[in-house]
Design a protein around this motif. Structure first.
Motif, short mmCIF file in Angstrom:
data_model
loop_
_atom_site.label_atom_id
_atom_site.label_comp_id
_atom_site.label_asym_id
_atom_site.label_seq_id
_atom_site.Cartn_x
_atom_site.Cartn_y
_atom_site.Cartn_z
N SER A 23 0.84 -1.20 0.00
CA SER A 23 0.00 0.00 0.00
C SER A 23 0.87 1.25 0.00
O SER A 23 0.63 2.20 -0.76
N PRO A 62 -8.48 3.05 2.35
CA PRO A 62 -9.35 2.36 1.38
C PRO A 62 -9.92 3.28 0.31
O PRO A 62 -10.00 2.90 -0.86
N VAL A 114 -6.86 -3.48 1.47
CA VAL A 114 -7.90 -2.99 2.37
C VAL A 114 -8.07 -3.96 3.54
O VAL A 114 -8.27 -3.56 4.69
#
Length: 237
Positions: A72, A139, A160
């Motif tokens: 991420s 998210p 997520v």
């Protein structure tokens, strides 16, 4: 009377010229309006992109590596670098361009698997609130990257899920910190209660592989303190 056809033809020519001129004017106005609207739309999109960049910067500054999954963070840094370059071509990010080299170096480190703040943990309720707020934004950012074809849906979904784990992990870390403070003050009952709360928090995400080690460690700590408080038969009872 012989001049009438000439006069009529001249009028027709004038009418045609006026019609062509009017049409040309209408087209010119329409084109000007089209380009102006397109320019305004592009400007609006660039301003949105700039605001998104600042949100990403704030998020990266707020979240330690312990709570922001490696992939991420790498994706967000890649997106940030790409966006800064794009905005730079439109002369919109002089301040962001100044920090660009730092993020380019960070990306190199992330691709090598290096996470500088992997051991940094939440220490206060204020920090927990800040981390939770930042995690809640991840998210939404990832979904935006899917819409821009920057990452695929499957990758975003996996990341997520890890963010949900991190949300509980951050709360767990604070509770364990508070438990250790209670132990230092020889308040074993208070420490036990905090550890049980931390266990309950991690059991919310027990289906994630990453939680197994954390839960096992908590159970061991709880067992040890219960033995000290109530004797070795307490858990069995």
């Amino acid at each position: 009377m012989a001049e009438l056809p000439v006069t009529g033809g001249f009028l027709v020519t004038i009418i045609i010229a006026v019609a062509i001129g009017g049409t040309a004017s209408i087209i010119a106005i329409a084109l000007m309006r089209f380009y102006k609207e397109r320019q305004e739309r592009q400007q609006h999109e660039l301003e949105q992109l700039s605001r998104r960049c600042y949100r990403v910067v704030d998020l990266l500054n707020c979240l330690p590596d312990r709570y922001l999954p490696l992939l991420s963070k790498q994706v967000l840094v890649e997106y940030l670098i790409s966006s800064i370059h794009l905005l730079g071509r439109h002369k919109l990010v002089s301040d962001l361009e100044a920090i660009l080299p730092g993020y380019e170096q960070l990306l190199v480190e992330l691709k090598a698997g290096h996470q500088a703040s992997i051991n940094d943990k939440v220490q206060t309720h204020v920090q927990l609130s800040q981390v939770h707020q930042a995690l809640q934004a991840v998210p939404l950012l990832l979904r935006g990257l899917v819409s821009n074809n920057f990452i695929d849906k499957a990758t975003a979904k996996d990341q997520v899920a890890l963010v949900r784990f991190s949300f509980s992990l951050a709360h767990h870390d604070l509770l364990v910190k508070e438990a250790m403070v209670s132990l230092d003050l020889d308040k074993k009952a208070g420490a036990l209660e905090k550890l049980r709360q931390a266990l309950a928090e991690m059991e919310k995400v027990a289906t994630y592989n990453e939680s197994a080690e954390v839960i096992n460690k908590l159970n061991a700590s709880i067992q040890r303190i219960e033995n000290e408080l109530f004797g070795k038969s307490s858990r069995a009872g």
